[in-house]
Design an enzyme around this catalytic site. Structure first.
Site, PDB file in Angstrom:
ATOM      1  N   GLU A 184     -25.956  -1.001-105.330  1.00 34.42           N
ATOM      2  CA  GLU A 184     -25.174  -2.036-104.655  1.00 34.42           C
ATOM      3  C   GLU A 184     -25.896  -2.385-103.361  1.00 34.42           C
ATOM      4  O   GLU A 184     -26.186  -1.487-102.552  1.00 34.42           O
ATOM      5  CB  GLU A 184     -23.766  -1.527-104.353  1.00 34.42           C
ATOM      6  CG  GLU A 184     -22.885  -2.557-103.672  1.00 34.42           C
ATOM      7  CD  GLU A 184     -21.531  -1.996-103.278  1.00 34.42           C
ATOM      8  OE1 GLU A 184     -20.756  -2.726-102.652  1.00 34.42           O
ATOM      9  OE2 GLU A 184     -21.270  -0.814-103.590  1.00 34.42           O
ATOM     10  N   ARG A 405     -24.891  14.776-109.398  1.00 37.69           N
ATOM     11  CA  ARG A 405     -25.466  14.160-108.211  1.00 37.69           C
ATOM     12  C   ARG A 405     -26.092  15.238-107.338  1.00 37.69           C
ATOM     13  O   ARG A 405     -25.779  16.427-107.476  1.00 37.69           O
ATOM     14  CB  ARG A 405     -24.407  13.380-107.422  1.00 37.69           C
ATOM     15  CG  ARG A 405     -23.333  14.249-106.803  1.00 37.69           C
ATOM     16  CD  ARG A 405     -22.341  13.401-106.012  1.00 37.69           C
ATOM     17  NE  ARG A 405     -22.988  12.769-104.881  1.00 37.69           N
ATOM     18  CZ  ARG A 405     -22.405  11.844-104.114  1.00 37.69           C
ATOM     19  NH1 ARG A 405     -21.191  11.438-104.396  1.00 37.69           N
ATOM     20  NH2 ARG A 405     -23.034  11.333-103.084  1.00 37.69           N
ATOM     21  N   LYS A 415     -21.668   6.351 -98.720  1.00 31.71           N
ATOM     22  CA  LYS A 415     -22.165   5.141 -98.054  1.00 31.71           C
ATOM     23  C   LYS A 415     -21.181   4.656 -96.999  1.00 31.71           C
ATOM     24  O   LYS A 415     -21.572   4.159 -95.941  1.00 31.71           O
ATOM     25  CB  LYS A 415     -22.429   4.054 -99.085  1.00 31.71           C
ATOM     26  CG  LYS A 415     -23.261   2.897 -98.544  1.00 31.71           C
ATOM     27  CD  LYS A 415     -23.491   1.831 -99.591  1.00 31.71           C
ATOM     28  CE  LYS A 415     -24.355   2.319-100.722  1.00 31.71           C
ATOM     29  NZ  LYS A 415     -24.650   1.248-101.697  1.00 31.71           N
TER      30      LYS A 415
END
Length: 689
Positions: A184, A405, A415
């Site tokens: 993104e 992750r 983020k």
């Protein structure tokens, strides 16, 4: 034959037999590890072409052999059954003698543990018979197999030492592999994104020779900027990742809109104006929205109002009609479209409605031809949601593979929280060396080669672990130590001036290697004078008449130590007298120190900067307030002077100040301005700092 009911036409042909002593040039180095290169090697031998080279080529060159490559049984079952049927009443794959087709197919099966296990079971009688026949009638095959097995074992051991196992048997790879990395553009890539990008690149380009798509998930105009998009492209290139195609979810806004209309018309979605907090509570408690059973016409009308972006439209969202009380809360009527009148950085004001990631991702994956969606494990609860979208819309299915992750102790990868740190001024920006962004860790001194090695070592494991930064920086040290020129710096605070008896009256310089073990780095000028600077900590460690070693010079004896007259600082050394003893044995001295001549060179003012973790807790829990765990001081600056050779260094250069550590130049030397260097952790206990 005399039986009139049997029609057999026997034809005798002269066929060239394969000499069992014929030597094939089998090789096992990296250049010939692919089946394609081995098959090409086979075709170099004309004796293996048989009487029908076209038929042999069809197997070896035409791709039929590659059907036996996948490592999941579902993908190779059909090719094996076809081969079993083909070998009915046949001793060889093509013709009446051993050809390259036999060896290529035999080798492909023997090299695939799944296919080999199926053959050994004997359920496909013709394949099993042929397989044994090829091996037993060609004695030279056995030692080759033994050699290849030994080589494979060596590689397996080597891979084990590397720490990663990529043999995860992705399904349906025989149809080709297309992966995607969908960032993104609302921030800079961090190390967690780097793992996702590198894994997608590895499976697409290295393991399966497929296709990698970089798709920007640009569905939130409130957060996205072209600046972030450009930075992501640059960071991927720095990591050596070259997507075969770059696309944007915004390219598919019309497609996504059409699919949402399809869901609304089919009664599989509805418009909802429930307030956000109330919606969250209802979803959590399994309570249906008051709008859930609204008429299809009303839902479509409200979607059109959303599309206009007017005051009425912004009140509504579209929710998928999945379930009210599914135990998996991700399936409880998730939002799939929102109204946002803010202009989009690519499409301008054309659209006022934007799909959520959970709606757009599966649809665009299917439309773009993605075969394998690699997702971090926190998406696992949303995988049924992903499949619901495809099933309900009748779109092509996509295989999903979850991987863990990459989490690090005392590090934030959210983020949203990283953005808060930037906006509140806790850090300098997205490239702050305390940040886990690619730009941040590179500015701190991480090399791209080390970054790739460390991440690929973690592999596609599903085990969730909190990694320690010490391992990360230890990997980096392997890369920088052999190429970092050695220099000298002395801290300015309470630096001690020492007179050196026996030194030449006039200062002079000598050429010395920049790196004792890497002559390719060249030489540097080392200045010598009768007066030198020494770090206060070293001076305090000396004893009267102790023999010490001045690195790059030789031994000296400490003849006089002067201390401060201030009763509060009695231990502070204010001066030294040393006497050269160059015939002394450097191996016998305890103190081996760095120093700088005060004349014969221009001492360069430098600022050495070290850092600590931004947060104090190894792992923040969901209900933890990050502000309660901020490290009070995370930046430590030391003013020093360095040898004159560092004046020529530029931003990004990595050096070692001997006995102080490795440093990356953040700002080169300019007259009237200190040179700034950031300390690079080395994997020791204080590596987080």
């Amino acid at each position: 034959m005399n039986d009139p009911n049997v029609d057999i036409n026997i034809v005798f042909q002269d066929v060239e037999q394969v000499d069992e002593k014929m030597k094939l040039d089998w090789v096992t180095d990296e250049a010939f590890e692919s089946s394609a290169s081995i098959n090409a090697k086979l075709m170099e031998h004309k004796i293996l072409h048989g009487q029908n080279q076209q038929a042999v080529d069809e197997w070896v060159v035409g791709g039929r052999v590659s059907k036996f490559a996948p490592t999941d049984f579902k993908s190779i079952e059909s090719p094996l059954l076809e081969l079993d049927y083909h070998l009915t009443l046949r001793s060889y794959v093509v013709g009446y003698t051993l050809t390259a087709a036999d060896l290529a197919v035999w080798g492909a099966i023997r090299g695939n543990k799944v296919a080999y296990a199926a053959v050994k079971k004997g359920t496909m009688a013709n394949v099993t018979r042929w397989f044994k026949w090829v091996e037993e009638t060609n004695e030279w095959i056995a030692p080759i197999v033994q050699s290849l097995n030994a080589h494979a074992q060596e590689r397996k051991v080597a891979k084990s030492k590397e720490g990663a196992n990529y043999d995860i048997a992705l399904p349906d790879t025989d149809k080709g592999v297309v992966t995607r990395f969908p960032p993104e553009p609302s921030g800079y890539l961090h190390i967690g994104h780097a793992k996702a990008a590198l894994l997608n690149d590895y499976f697409a380009h290295e393991m399966y020779k497929g296709t990698l798509i970089c798709r920007f998930d640009d569905t939130n105009p409130s957060k996205e900027k072209e600046e972030f998009q450009d930075a992501i492209v640059e960071d991927l290139a720095l990591m050596g990742i070259k997507p075969d195609k770059t696309s944007y979810t915004s390219d598919y806004f019309q497609v996504l809109y059409n699919h949402c209309v399809t869901l609304l018309k089919a009664g599989n979605a509805y418009a909802d104006d429930t307030e956000r907090e109330t919606m969250q509570q209802e979803r959590f408690n399994g309570i249906a929205s008051k709008q859930r059973d609204a008429a299809i016409e009303d839902n479509l009308a409200r979607f059109e109002e959303m599309k206009k972006g007017n005051e009425e439209g912004v009140r509504w969202c579209i929710r998928a009609k999945m379930s009210v009380d599914n135990p998996n809360k991700a399936m409880r009527d998730p939002v799939i479209y929102r109204c946002n009148p803010q202009p989009h950085h690519r499409t301008g004001e054309k659209w006022k409605i934007y799909p959520t990631y959970d709606f757009a991702c599966p649809i665009v994956d299917s439309v773009e031809g993605i075969t394998h969606a690699l997702r971090t494990i926190e998406y696992r609860d949303r995988n049924p949601q992903y499949n619901w979208m495809l099933d309900t819309l009748g779109l092509r299915k996509v295989n999903i593979w979850d991987f863990a992750r990459m989490n690090f102790v005392r590090t934030l990868l959210s983020k949203r929280k990283l953005t808060k740190f930037v906006e509140s001024g806790i850090v300098w920006g997205w490239d702050d060396p305390r940040f886990p962004t690619i730009r941040g860790i590179r500015r701190r001194g991480m090399t791209i080669d080390a970054l790739r090695e460390f991440i690929l070592k973690q592999g596609p494991s599903r085990n969730i672990v909190n990694l320690d930064w010490t391992l990360f920086w230890a990997t980096n040290k392997k890369y920088i130590d052999p190429i970092a020129p050695r220099h000298t710096a002395v801290a300015k605070e309470n630096a001690v001036t020492a007179t050196v008896k026996g030194a030449r009256v006039a200062a002079y310089t000598e050429d010395k290697p920049k790196h004792g073990k890497n002559p390719e780095l060249g030489t540097k000028k080392v200045a010598y004078s009768s007066e030198i600077l020494i770090d206060q900590a070293d001076a305090q460690a000396f004893a009267q008449d102790e023999e010490i070693t001045l690195m790059n010079w030789g031994n000296a004896i400490v003849r006089k130590i002067s201390h401060s007259l201030n009763p509060l600082h009695r231990s502070l050394v204010t001066g030294l007298e040393l006497e050269l003893h160059l015939q002394g044995d450097v191996k016998k001295t305890k103190q081996k120190i760095t120093w700088l001549a005060t004349s014969g060179q221009e001492l360069i003012p430098v600022e050495l900067v070290d850092f600590d973790y931004l947060i104090t807790k190894d792992k923040l829990e969901e209900d933890d307030n990050v502000d309660d765990f901020l490290t009070e001081k995370t930046e430590f600056r030391t003013e020093a002077v360095a040898d004159g050779n560092v004046a020529g260094l530029k931003e990004g250069d990595v050096i070692q100040f001997e006995r102080k550590g490795y440093f990356r130049v953040d700002r080169g030397f300019r007259h009237g301005q200190n040179m700034v260097l950031f300390c690079i952790p080395t994997g020791k206990a204080n590596a987080g700092k």
